[in-house]
Design a protein around this motif. Structure first.
Motif, PDB file in Angstrom:
ATOM      1  N   LEU A 128     -55.776  36.594  54.527  1.00 15.91           N
ATOM      2  CA  LEU A 128     -56.876  36.689  53.559  1.00 15.91           C
ATOM      3  C   LEU A 128     -58.158  37.184  54.228  1.00 15.91           C
ATOM      4  O   LEU A 128     -58.884  38.017  53.680  1.00 15.91           O
ATOM      5  N   GLU A 129     -58.407  36.686  55.417  1.00 16.82           N
ATOM      6  CA  GLU A 129     -59.619  37.096  56.143  1.00 16.82           C
ATOM      7  C   GLU A 129     -59.558  38.572  56.516  1.00 16.82           C
ATOM      8  O   GLU A 129     -60.568  39.289  56.422  1.00 16.82           O
ATOM      9  N   ALA A 130     -58.392  39.037  56.927  1.00 15.23           N
ATOM     10  CA  ALA A 130     -58.248  40.444  57.317  1.00 15.23           C
ATOM     11  C   ALA A 130     -58.572  41.363  56.144  1.00 15.23           C
ATOM     12  O   ALA A 130     -59.302  42.349  56.290  1.00 15.23           O
ATOM     13  N   PHE A 131     -58.043  41.041  54.973  1.00 13.37           N
ATOM     14  CA  PHE A 131     -58.323  41.874  53.798  1.00 13.37           C
ATOM     15  C   PHE A 131     -59.771  41.710  53.338  1.00 13.37           C
ATOM     16  O   PHE A 131     -60.422  42.677  52.934  1.00 13.37           O
ATOM     17  N   ALA A 132     -60.288  40.475  53.390  1.00 10.52           N
ATOM     18  CA  ALA A 132     -61.668  40.238  52.952  1.00 10.52           C
ATOM     19  C   ALA A 132     -62.656  41.005  53.816  1.00 10.52           C
ATOM     20  O   ALA A 132     -63.693  41.477  53.331  1.00 10.52           O
ATOM     21  N   ASN A 133     -62.331  41.154  55.089  1.00  9.63           N
ATOM     22  CA  ASN A 133     -63.230  41.858  56.012  1.00  9.63           C
ATOM     23  C   ASN A 133     -62.963  43.358  56.061  1.00  9.63           C
ATOM     24  O   ASN A 133     -63.580  44.075  56.867  1.00  9.63           O
ATOM     25  N   GLY A 134     -62.058  43.830  55.242  1.00  6.84           N
ATOM     26  CA  GLY A 134     -61.788  45.268  55.166  1.00  6.84           C
ATOM     27  C   GLY A 134     -61.130  45.836  56.397  1.00  6.84           C
ATOM     28  O   GLY A 134     -61.286  47.024  56.708  1.00  6.84           O
ATOM     29  N   LEU A 135     -60.372  44.993  57.123  1.00  7.94           N
ATOM     30  CA  LEU A 135     -59.720  45.462  58.339  1.00  7.94           C
ATOM     31  C   LEU A 135     -58.505  46.328  58.011  1.00  7.94           C
ATOM     32  O   LEU A 135     -57.901  46.215  56.949  1.00  7.94           O
ATOM     33  N   ASP A 136     -58.140  47.178  58.953  1.00  5.45           N
ATOM     34  CA  ASP A 136     -56.870  47.898  58.884  1.00  5.45           C
ATOM     35  C   ASP A 136     -55.781  46.841  59.071  1.00  5.45           C
ATOM     36  O   ASP A 136     -55.617  46.292  60.160  1.00  5.45           O
ATOM     37  N   ILE A 137     -55.035  46.530  58.006  1.00  7.08           N
ATOM     38  CA  ILE A 137     -54.124  45.385  58.042  1.00  7.08           C
ATOM     39  C   ILE A 137     -53.028  45.562  59.077  1.00  7.08           C
ATOM     40  O   ILE A 137     -52.586  44.591  59.706  1.00  7.08           O
ATOM     41  N   HIS A 138     -52.577  46.784  59.304  1.00  4.57           N
ATOM     42  CA  HIS A 138     -51.510  47.001  60.288  1.00  4.57           C
ATOM     43  C   HIS A 138     -52.058  46.817  61.713  1.00  4.57           C
ATOM     44  O   HIS A 138     -51.390  46.255  62.581  1.00  4.57           O
ATOM     45  N   ARG A 139     -53.293  47.274  61.920  1.00  4.46           N
ATOM     46  CA  ARG A 139     -53.920  47.073  63.222  1.00  4.46           C
ATOM     47  C   ARG A 139     -54.197  45.580  63.442  1.00  4.46           C
ATOM     48  O   ARG A 139     -53.981  45.056  64.551  1.00  4.46           O
ATOM     49  N   ALA A 140     -54.637  44.901  62.375  1.00  5.15           N
ATOM     50  CA  ALA A 140     -54.905  43.468  62.487  1.00  5.15           C
ATOM     51  C   ALA A 140     -53.627  42.699  62.792  1.00  5.15           C
ATOM     52  O   ALA A 140     -53.617  41.763  63.613  1.00  5.15           O
ATOM     53  N   THR A 141     -52.528  43.082  62.133  1.00  4.30           N
ATOM     54  CA  THR A 141     -51.240  42.424  62.383  1.00  4.30           C
ATOM     55  C   THR A 141     -50.781  42.693  63.824  1.00  4.30           C
ATOM     56  O   THR A 141     -50.265  41.794  64.507  1.00  4.30           O
ATOM     57  N   ALA A 142     -50.949  43.922  64.281  1.00  2.00           N
ATOM     58  CA  ALA A 142     -50.575  44.263  65.649  1.00  2.00           C
ATOM     59  C   ALA A 142     -51.362  43.425  66.649  1.00  2.00           C
ATOM     60  O   ALA A 142     -50.816  42.940  67.646  1.00  2.00           O
ATOM     61  N   ALA A 143     -52.658  43.250  66.376  1.00  5.98           N
ATOM     62  CA  ALA A 143     -53.492  42.440  67.274  1.00  5.98           C
ATOM     63  C   ALA A 143     -52.973  41.009  67.342  1.00  5.98           C
ATOM     64  O   ALA A 143     -52.963  40.385  68.420  1.00  5.98           O
ATOM     65  N   GLU A 144     -52.523  40.464  66.185  1.00  2.80           N
ATOM     66  CA  GLU A 144     -51.996  39.102  66.161  1.00  2.80           C
ATOM     67  C   GLU A 144     -50.665  39.006  66.907  1.00  2.80           C
ATOM     68  O   GLU A 144     -50.434  38.098  67.720  1.00  2.80           O
ATOM     69  N   ILE A 145     -49.769  39.955  66.639  1.00  6.83           N
ATOM     70  CA  ILE A 145     -48.417  39.891  67.206  1.00  6.83           C
ATOM     71  C   ILE A 145     -48.422  40.137  68.707  1.00  6.83           C
ATOM     72  O   ILE A 145     -47.754  39.435  69.481  1.00  6.83           O
ATOM     73  N   PHE A 146     -49.232  41.130  69.140  1.00  2.92           N
ATOM     74  CA  PHE A 146     -49.227  41.501  70.555  1.00  2.92           C
ATOM     75  C   PHE A 146     -50.337  40.799  71.348  1.00  2.92           C
ATOM     76  O   PHE A 146     -50.520  41.046  72.538  1.00  2.92           O
ATOM     77  N   ASN A 147     -51.108  39.953  70.622  1.00  2.00           N
ATOM     78  CA  ASN A 147     -52.147  39.130  71.266  1.00  2.00           C
ATOM     79  C   ASN A 147     -53.144  39.989  72.052  1.00  2.00           C
ATOM     80  O   ASN A 147     -53.396  39.755  73.246  1.00  2.00           O
ATOM     81  N   VAL A 148     -53.670  41.016  71.379  1.00  2.00           N
ATOM     82  CA  VAL A 148     -54.687  41.881  71.993  1.00  2.00           C
ATOM     83  C   VAL A 148     -55.858  41.996  71.019  1.00  2.00           C
ATOM     84  O   VAL A 148     -55.772  41.629  69.850  1.00  2.00           O
ATOM     85  N   GLN A 149     -56.978  42.522  71.520  1.00  2.00           N
ATOM     86  CA  GLN A 149     -58.123  42.750  70.668  1.00  2.00           C
ATOM     87  C   GLN A 149     -57.840  43.934  69.734  1.00  2.00           C
ATOM     88  O   GLN A 149     -57.042  44.815  70.047  1.00  2.00           O
ATOM     89  N   LEU A 150     -58.565  43.949  68.611  1.00  2.00           N
ATOM     90  CA  LEU A 150     -58.352  45.014  67.622  1.00  2.00           C
ATOM     91  C   LEU A 150     -58.494  46.400  68.237  1.00  2.00           C
ATOM     92  O   LEU A 150     -57.689  47.298  67.981  1.00  2.00           O
ATOM     93  N   ASP A 151     -59.546  46.566  69.049  1.00  2.00           N
ATOM     94  CA  ASP A 151     -59.806  47.900  69.607  1.00  2.00           C
ATOM     95  C   ASP A 151     -58.842  48.267  70.738  1.00  2.00           C
ATOM     96  O   ASP A 151     -58.877  49.374  71.264  1.00  2.00           O
ATOM     97  N   GLN A 152     -57.976  47.305  71.110  1.00  2.00           N
ATOM     98  CA  GLN A 152     -56.998  47.593  72.171  1.00  2.00           C
ATOM     99  C   GLN A 152     -55.606  47.908  71.623  1.00  2.00           C
ATOM    100  O   GLN A 152     -54.680  48.186  72.374  1.00  2.00           O
TER     101      GLN A 152
END
Length: 922
Positions: free
Chosen positions: A718-742
């Protein structure tokens, strides 16, 4: 003539018919009851229509039969019995006995053989036998004392009937079946020898034995096939011959136990209570102390609140026919006036049209049927070419126009979108559309067929007159304007009468269920009107662009053809699966991935894709297939489909097809134009705006992922969509435990596959295949995903549990999506239903959202008196034709309307593009 008449019911045939004809009925405990209900109806009808002195209902016993010993592949291609039907077998046996029918099952013997043996014994006793079945194989039993009756079609097969139907007498039916084979029982016949060939041979040679003796005279491939089949035909004939001397108990052979008995009301009361048949409790006057029993059962149903309401809300199936109905052919001015006054005074009228064809934009009106009350209807012929007296079409339309165009005159029909188009072809705007039985059925039971004939049989117990009954079939079929008025009137008036009956059956259910009522009244009915407008608007096509593309694609196909022949080492028919199989597996010795039901190596798309990973030839064949299909289906065909009057392409939207609520388009199918290939995108370039206008495309962004976030209520999502994030990039950051810009592009690609894969219920095995990784690695990604998004895991588990409890899932707006296999003991079927349970609410909600958007957009366009037109709806996208002066105004409001059409826990986002053609706008 003897008075004794024996009625033998093919119980196995009956129970399958009952199961497939009825809705998904459930009792208060959630147990399936549709087949039981249908079986009771059919057996009651049989005794009413065929009063006899002796009766029996014969079922197949469990386990193998003697034919399995003769031929292990016998019936090997039959799918297993649906789990919901298996659960109803024993209850069906109990209810059949309670209805007074002897139930016969003989181990190791098929029902057909028991029926044959009993029929032969009855004939020896000089009795008459009636066999009620839908099995054509039993036509071999017909003789002077044995008749077949199909109660579903009212077809009667005596000796003359068999001869008329098959072209041969009953004594040659076994030879006929031996030649043609029986695909249902997996008994091969003579390859390429169909019914016409079999009749020709048997007529010429007298029987199969003589045919075999003279087989050398049969020329061509089919003659060679016959000669090669001779060693097998004896076995085939043995398998297909009904056994007439089965070992039965002595009391059965003297038929003494088959005397028709009275119904056992005590047993029926208990069964009707157990299975929730409250209507029949009243009909049988078995209601004493019933309410308390039913209430007790209801209270024992736990939290399964659907099971009782599901049963209570089923339409009451009224067994009957329309033979006693009052149908009138209106051919005089005074009778026309009588009906005009009648429909003007009626609270609602069923309206239907008969036409010259099924193309809504070009077909013309042949006649009109009307019904204001059940059992009474009329047909007004207007353009029949039979030289019979009829009223002038223009005069009648002029007289009916105030009623047809009057909002105050309420109308119901079956698929009124079609009738709306037909009247528009004659300059009349149909208004006052209150109900549509096609959509009532679709909302109530989306997983069932919605054609009028099937619904009539399913809900009214009435076998209707079919279009083929009056117009014929195949090359001999005539158009409706060529049908004589007496026959046309009976057919057309019955349509109106049956539709009105169906409406009165469906309407109370929908009106008493707030969720179904909203989907029907606020989504489906208004959508029908918008679809008619869109279909009428059509879209322009650049035929010259397609012609140029056709040349380019044709050249590429020739190049691919040459490459394929070089890789194969010879020329062959690239469109022939058989020849492809010979090249790939016989000559090139490629590994066999899977086989067809007939045992040959499969060459379907899945197989070729798998082989393409290691071999170039299958890959090139796939390329060729794809391009050839694109050429024939769209590039060459679209210009030929342009309307000669409007010079536009007018697709037809099928509203009641997909169980999820998704629209389907046909003639042409715009949903399947591939957009991932250059050639597919070029096809979209040929969809253009008229001069002075642009095409505008409005597409919901990642709508199903947003809907999943809403349902799952997962905090991180919900936070990812509310903040207008790229959901696939946000999911990748969660799964691979890296920062969004990485997040790398490869990590984002993995995350995208996981995001979309999980909403379609993809397993670790499927994910591994899509990503090209080990299964253990795929499972690790899924585990990490659910660890980061625990709300999604909980949603999926809860949805599966709820689906098993209720038998369906729902969209955000209350659309009901049924899951027939959710309780199946077959693991693959059950898992498939569980995957559907997870995805269906998202697909269905997305379908509801785009429909609501279409409705709101069209209402807004009309309220603002704009020249902008809504043209297409494809998946989650709307396409409009917008005058250049209105572009900014429409774009701003289109975004507003579509993003505020519903309030979810995540913001809705719409991408809007503008261009001279569809591809440019998209």
């Amino acid at each position: 003539m003897t008075k004794e008449i024996l009625l033998l019911v093919d119980g196995s045939s009956y129970l399958y018919r009952a199961f497939h004809a009825m809705p998904d009925l459930r009792n208060p405990q959630g147990e399936p009851t549709g087949a039981i209900y249908g079986m009771i109806n059919m057996l009651r009808q049989a005794r009413q229509k065929m009063p006899t002195t002796h009766i029996a209902c014969v079922f197949d016993a469990k386990g193998p039969t003697f034919r399995d010993e003769w031929y292990p592949q016998y019936k090997a291609n039959r799918s297993s019995m649906p789990e919901d039907l298996v659960k109803q077998i024993e209850p069906i046996h109990a209810v059949v006995k309670a209805l007074g029918w002897p139930v016969i099952m003989v181990p190791n013997v098929e029902a057909d053989d028991v029926i044959g043996t009993l029929a032969k014994r009855a004939s020896e006793m000089d009795w008459t036998t009636i066999i009620s079945t839908g099995d054509k194989d039993l036509a071999q039993l017909v003789n002077e004392k044995v008749t077949l009756i199909n109660t579903m079609t009212n077809e009667k097969l005596d000796i003359n009937g068999v001869t008329a139907k098959f072209g041969i007498p009953p004594e040659l039916i076994v030879d006929y079946l031996t030649i043609t084979g029986d695909t249902v029982d997996n008994v091969p016949g003579v390859p390429k020898a169909g019914p016409k060939t079999a009749v020709k041979w048997l007529t010429e040679y007298g029987n199969l034995d003589h045919l075999i003796e003279k087989s050398i005279e049969i020329k061509g491939v089919v003659g060679e096939n016959l000669r090669q089949s001779i060693p097998w035909l004896a076995t085939a004939r043995k398998l297909l011959t009904v056994k007439l001397d089965c070992e039965l108990d002595e009391h059965l052979l003297d038929l003494s136990e088959l005397e028709a008995k009275h119904e056992n009301h005590d047993e029926l009361r208990a069964l009707f209570v157990k299975y929730g048949f409250k209507t029949w409790l009243k009909e049988y006057h078995l209601t004493q102390d019933i309410q308390s029993v039913v209430s007790t059962q209801d209270s024992n149903a736990g939290t399964n609140d659907n099971s009782d309401t599901n049963n209570a809300q089923q339409p009451q199936m009224v067994v009957g026919d329309t033979k006693s109905a009052n149908y009138e052919c209106v051919v005089s001015a005074d009778r026309l006036e009588f009906w005009c006054e009648k429909i003007q005074a009626a609270p609602i009228t069923c309206f239907d049209t008969e036409t010259t064809g099924l193309e809504p934009m070009v077909s013309e009106l042949v006649g009109i049927s009307l019904a204001t009350e059940i059992g009474s209807a009329c047909y007004i012929p207007l353009a029949h070419t039979t030289s019979e007296d009829q009223l002038n079409r223009e005069m009648v339309l002029e007289r009916l126009k105030p009623w047809l165009e009057g909002d105050q005159y309420k109308k119901v029909g079956q698929n009124l979108k079609f009738d709306l188009h037909i009247l528009l072809n004659h300059g009349i705007h149909l208004r006052g559309i209150e109900h549509d039985t096609l959509l009532e059925s679709y909302v109530f039971e989306s997983h069932k067929p919605h054609d009028m004939d099937t619904m009539s049989l399913r809900h009214l117990g009435i076998n209707t007159i079919k279009f083929e009954d009056v117009c014929g079939k195949g090359v001999k079929q005539i158009t409706f304007d060529q049908v004589m008025l007496e026959q046309a009137s009976r057919y057309a008036a019955e349509d109106a009468d049956i539709t009105l009956r169906l409406h009165e059956s469906f309407s109370p259910i929908i009106q008493n269920d707030p969720k179904l009522k909203f989907v029907y009244e606020s989504i489906e009915m208004p959508t029908m009107r918008v679809l008619a407008i869109m279909e009428r608007n059509g879209i322009l096509i650049d035929a010259e662009k397609l012609a140029a593309q056709s040349q380019t694609v044709g050249k590429k196909l020739l190049e691919l053809e040459t490459e394929i022949y070089n890789l194969a080492g010879q020329r062959f028919n690239i469109q022939s699966p058989k020849q492809i199989g010979e090249i790939l597996f016989t000559l090139q010795k490629l590994p066999v991935v899977k086989k067809t039901p007939g045992g040959a190596p499969s060459t379907d798309e899945e197989v070729l894709l798998k082989l393409s990973e290691d071999y170039p030839l299958p890959a090139r064949i796939l390329d060729y297939r794809s391009l050839a299909k694109l050429q024939s289906t769209y590039i060459e065909k679209l210009p030929r489909m342009l309307n000669q009057k409007t010079h536009r392409l007018h697709t037809n939207y099928a509203q009641a097809v997909a169980a999820t609520g998704r629209l389907a388009s046909n003639e042409p199918n715009l949903q399947n134009i591939p957009i991932r290939t250059e050639e597919g995108r070029k096809i979209r370039e040929a969809f253009i705006a008229k001069p002075g206008c642009k095409l505008m495309s409005a597409d919901y962004s990642q709508i199903e992922l947003r809907i999943m976030a809403h349902f799952a209520e997962d905090k991180n999502l919900l936070e990812a969509f509310a903040n207008g994030l790229d959901i696939h990039r946000a999911t990748a950051a969660e799964i691979f435990n890296v920062q969004l810009d990485q997040v790398t592009s490869e990590q984002r690609r993995f995350a995208k596959v996981i995001n979309f894969g999980l909403i379609y219920g993809m397993s670790a095995f499927g994910l591994a295949g899509n990503l090209g990784i080990e299964r253990s690695a795929a499972q690790s990604y899924i585990d990490t995903y659910f660890g980061r998004y625990p709300g999604v895991a909980k949603y999926m588990a809860d949805t599966r549990a709820l689906a098993k409890e209720k038998g369906y899932v729902e969209t955000f707006f209350g659309r009901r999506l049924w899951l027939a296999e959710i309780q199946s003991t077959n693991a693959m079927r059950r898992q498939g239903a569980e995957r559907a349970a997870i995805n269906a609410p998202m697909q269905g909600t997305a379908a509801d959202l785009i429909k609501l958007s279409m409705i709101k957009v069209q209402e807004w366009l009309e309220s603002e008196s704009l020249q902008t037109k809504l043209l297409l709806q494809v998946h989650d996208e709307l396409v409009l034709e917008v005058p250049e002066a209105e572009i900014n105004f429409v774009k701003e409001n289109l975004d507003r309307i579509m993003t505020t059409v519903a309030s979810l826990k995540v913001p809705l986002e719409v991408g809007i593009g503008i261009g001279d053609n569809w591809e440019e706008a998209h």
